[in-house]
Design an enzyme around this catalytic site. Structure first.
Site, PDB file in Angstrom:
ATOM      1  N   HIS A  45      43.868  17.082  93.591  1.00  0.00           N
ATOM      2  CA  HIS A  45      44.545  18.175  93.529  1.00  0.00           C
ATOM      3  C   HIS A  45      44.428  19.096  95.018  1.00  0.00           C
ATOM      4  CE1 HIS A  45      45.817  22.245  92.243  1.00  0.00           C
ATOM      5  NE2 HIS A  45      44.643  22.681  92.259  1.00  0.00           N
ATOM      6  N   HIS A  69      40.747  25.673  98.461  1.00  0.00           N
ATOM      7  CA  HIS A  69      40.969  26.481  97.503  1.00  0.00           C
ATOM      8  C   HIS A  69      40.164  26.650  96.100  1.00  0.00           C
ATOM      9  CE1 HIS A  69      43.850  23.974  94.980  1.00  0.00           C
ATOM     10  NE2 HIS A  69      43.623  24.534  93.930  1.00  0.00           N
ATOM     11  N   GLU A  73      34.683  28.333  93.561  1.00  0.00           N
ATOM     12  CA  GLU A  73      34.659  28.537  91.857  1.00  0.00           C
ATOM     13  C   GLU A  73      34.147  27.087  91.585  1.00  0.00           C
ATOM     14  OE1 GLU A  73      35.964  31.534  89.504  1.00  0.00           O
ATOM     15  OE2 GLU A  73      34.702  31.670  91.445  1.00  0.00           O
ATOM     16  N   ASP A  74      34.479  26.106  91.889  1.00  0.00           N
ATOM     17  CA  ASP A  74      34.189  24.758  91.090  1.00  0.00           C
ATOM     18  C   ASP A  74      33.226  23.882  91.789  1.00  0.00           C
ATOM     19  OD1 ASP A  74      36.232  25.669  89.440  1.00  0.00           O
ATOM     20  OD2 ASP A  74      37.664  24.258  90.189  1.00  0.00           O
ATOM     21  N   ASP A 136      49.474  25.822  94.976  1.00  0.00           N
ATOM     22  CA  ASP A 136      48.598  25.440  93.897  1.00  0.00           C
ATOM     23  C   ASP A 136      49.305  25.458  92.719  1.00  0.00           C
ATOM     24  OD1 ASP A 136      46.194  25.227  92.379  1.00  0.00           O
ATOM     25  OD2 ASP A 136      45.681  27.369  92.357  1.00  0.00           O
ATOM     26  N   ASP A 256      80.593  26.342  90.266  1.00  0.00           N
ATOM     27  CA  ASP A 256      80.188  26.035  91.564  1.00  0.00           C
ATOM     28  C   ASP A 256      79.109  24.879  91.573  1.00  0.00           C
ATOM     29  OD1 ASP A 256      78.528  29.339  91.912  1.00  0.00           O
ATOM     30  OD2 ASP A 256      78.590  27.912  90.317  1.00  0.00           O
TER      31      ASP A 256
HETATM   32 MN    MN Z   1      43.837  24.758  92.138  1.00  0.00          MN
END
Ligand code: MN
Length: 714
Positions: A45, A69, A73-74, A136, A256
């Site tokens: 990811h 990113h 947190e993880d 993300d 269009d």
């Molecule tokens: Mn993420």
């Protein structure tokens, strides 16, 4: 990793490649062992997010922020570690991404979407933070099929309400279109596939038609010697879907569907191409738009026109320069483009001036003002967006506190506020709200209302005026009570019962003199200090004297004693309504043993039992009367104490400060020199109970140099 690294090598400097590689290995290690719902290793990811950011042409810092990113947190990696290993810029971006990531942007109410977008922008300290979040979201949308049905719906809705409009605002159309199409697939699966299938059915035929158009344009442009790249433009399912659903058209009517894009070298060429196109094909009125002369608010520039082609079939033409094309595709991201050279990285001035230019472009429409607001990021940001416990978003000026929030909900919530919780934790009322905070106000019906300090703690003028209003209203009652008490007390001091002075006609005279409307007005005016008690009492006493023919010299004797009515704190046994005054000779205070002496015409005079006067022959025993202290008295009583101390500078100041800090008011201070150059200080004080006297004497003994302290018995 190979393909991604290859891409990095092709686009970044050697130094950047090394930096990126180090970050890649670091993040891969940190996420080791974690899995996605798809069953793939989790690190796939962040890898893809970085890939999207690199495709957008962003600088190496943004690409690394993409890798990192989810790291705070993880994984076990802390922000400090990131800062240590990769420097402050990366750390700041990662911190920004983490903070924005903690907020639940899934809006419950549609009308909240705009505020949520604003909150998102206000929270991102750097526009690159938003770009990382967009990348993300893009990868999460691409892999949404692994999520539950509910989650799919929630994410798709959030994408359409928050992320796609943000991408649009920032001009990043590549992201906007993909996000919209991906979201639509989950929101209206049937609607999405109907269009997708029709597009597939007609693809070959459209392709043939587009190619024919392109060939014809090329031929004409060769004739006018304009170099151009011409391509067929894919239409996005979501925009066709919107046209069909919002404008009630059928697929075939959305004419269009066929569109070509002509990219040229200069603005002059754009208009030359336009001239040729309009000469060869008939333009459809109302379909021509010149976004080169007047760029869109998200800085999009291009010429749009729709013309009638072969068999009267319309097609759309977009004409723009290469630079305009890059802006159209990548929007704000184009300004962090690595291809513009690494030297520009961190060149804030340049980015700033670009933003300012952009702001200056804006015309005075409401929408553009909104856009300007939304661009105020970091250096422009002056708002904070917070959630109510129910998930509504409230906007405040930067620096606003929970009290602003409370008053922003309702005056009553503000007035009854006794505390606040932010993100579940109690915070001081002066806490500065941060975007994304969930704020809960604690109220109590027992709250006595705002405090004066709150005026300093609030930031919004709305809250300020609500607090002031409360004081104005509430204080009126307070002032009335206070004024009344002051008048009664001062009257007592002057030897009168206020009730005897309070004759309607006399009071009317006071109203007239001070232009007052009512008795309450009079009390309030005294209470807040507008009129001195003396001014009113002088007038009333004057009337009293006139009516009772009291001689001024009698007044002086009145003055010597303090007279009180039934509120004096003294009960005269056997009589309900005797006038009571305190003898000045011994100044009794509650707790003292007292006796009453019935005077001629001036009620009962109260002495201390040990008063020397009481025990003289002048006192007629037959006029002595039983008196006692009543319990519910709050009045002040005068006492005098004498302090003997070694004389020194600051002695009197220290003594009076001490008394003041204990809460006593000093009515007089007299000092003289005694024997052996000791200072003798006599202090007049107001106390409410004899027990306070002990505290005072004790405390005075604690002052350095003090030899002796006692209460004066006259
Ligand atoms: Mn993420």
């Amino acid at each position: 990793m190979e393909a991604l690294l290859e891409k990095v090598k092709n686009n970044y400097s050697e130094k950047d490649v090394a930096f990126f590689t180090k970050a890649y290995l670091f993040a891969e290690q940190a996420h080791k062992g974690q899995m996605r719902l798809s069953g793939e290793p989790f690190f796939g990811h962040p890898h893809e997010v970085a890939n999207i950011l690199i495709d957008l042409g962003l600088d190496v810092s943004t690409a690394i922020a993409g890798l990192f990113h989810d790291i705070v947190e993880d994984t076990n990696v802390t922000l400090d570690q990131v800062r240590e290993e990769f420097g402050p810029e990366i750390a700041k971006l990662v911190d920004g991404v983490t903070k924005v990531g903690r907020v639940d942007f899934s809006s419950k109410e549609e009308h909240q979407a705009e505020n949520l977008r604003k909150m998102f922008l206000a929270m991102a300290s750097d526009i690159r933070v938003i770009l990382v979040k967009l990348a993300d979201r893009m990868h999460n949308m691409r892999t949404l099929k692994f999520q539950s049905k509910d989650k799919q719906m929630e994410k798709a809705k959030e994408t359409l309400e928050i992320y796609a409009p943000l991408a649009h605002r920032l001009g990043i159309n590549t992201i906007k279109w993909e996000l919209e199409d991906l979201a639509l697939k989950y929101i209206d699966e049937q609607g999405y596939y109907e269009i997708a299938e029709k597009l597939t059915e007609t693809r070959a035929e459209r392709k043939e038609y587009i190619n024919a158009v392109i060939e014809e344009i090329k031929k004409h442009l060769r004739a006018i010697k304009v170099e151009a790249e011409i391509e067929g433009r894919p239409k996005h399912i979501y925009s066709i879907y919107n046209k069909i659903h919002n404008k009630d058209r059928v697929f075939e009517e959305v004419y269009d569907l066929i569109a070509v894009r002509i990219i040229v070298k200069s603005v002059r060429d754009c208009y030359a191409v336009l001239g040729t196109v309009h000469t060869v094909w008939k333009p459809i009125p109302g379909r021509f738009k010149d976004y080169i002369a007047v760029p869109k608010q998200n800085m999009y520039q291009s010429i749009h026109t729709t013309v009638l082609g072969r068999d009267g079939r319309p097609f759309e033409v977009q004409i723009r320069t290469r630079e305009m094309h890059s802006t159209a595709e990548y929007g704000i991201a184009a300004h962090w483009h690595y291809k513009e050279g690494a030297s520009q990285n961190g060149d804030m001035d340049k980015k700033l001036s670009w933003l300012r230019e952009l702001l200056e472009w804006q015309t005075d429409t409401r929408d553009s003002r909104e856009f300007m607001e939304s661009l105020k990021i970091d250096f422009f940001s002056d708002k904070v967006y917070v959630f109510t416990p129910k998930g509504d978003v409230k906007e405040f000026v930067l620096g606003a506190t929970p009290l602003d929030f409370a008053y922003g909900i309702h005056s009553e919530i503000g007035n009854k506020c006794v505390g606040a919780k932010v993100n579940g934790k109690i915070v001081p009322l002066g806490y500065e709200l941060k975007s994304g905070d969930i704020v809960e106000i604690l109220t109590s019906s027992a709250s006595k209302g705002p405090s004066r300090d709150w005026l300093k703690a609030v930031k919004t003028s709305q809250a300020k005026s609500k607090i002031r209003n409360w004081f104005r209203k509430e204080q009126k009652d307070e002032n009335i009570a206070k004024g009344r008490e002051m008048l009664e007390r001062e009257a007592r001091r002057k030897g009168y019962d206020f009730k005897t002075l309070f004759k309607t006609e006399w009071v009317k005279g006071v109203f007239k003199k001070f232009t007052l409307q009512s008795v309450d007005d009079m009390y309030a005016a005294v209470g807040y200090g507008g009129i001195a008690t003396g001014q009113i009492l002088t007038k009333l006493i004057e009337e009293y004297r006139k009516e009772n023919k009291v001689e001024p010299d009698r007044e002086i004797s009145h003055h010597k004693a303090r007279k009180q009515g039934d509120l004096s704190g003294v009960i005269v046994r056997g009589y309900d309504d005797m006038l009571v005054r305190f003898a000045k000779c011994c100044n009794p205070v509650p707790g003292d043993s007292i006796v009453g002496y019935v005077t001629r015409g001036r009620g009962v005079s109260v002495h201390r039992s040990d008063c020397s006067n009481v025990n003289t022959a002048d006192f007629e025993q037959g006029r002595m009367i039983d008196v006692a202290w009543s319990k519910n008295e709050k009045s002040a009583y005068n006492v005098e104490i004498q302090v003997t101390a070694d004389d020194r500078t600051g002695l009197i100041a220290e003594i009076s400060n001490k008394l003041f800090n204990m809460g006593f008011s000093i009515t007089s201070v007299n000092a003289r020199m005694g024997k052996n150059s000791a200072a003798i200080i006599v202090i007049g004080l107001e106390i409410s109970d004899i027990s306070q006297l002990d505290d005072i004497l004790k405390s005075m003994k604690g002052v350095s140099g003090v030899q002796d302290v006692f209460r004066i018995h006259k």
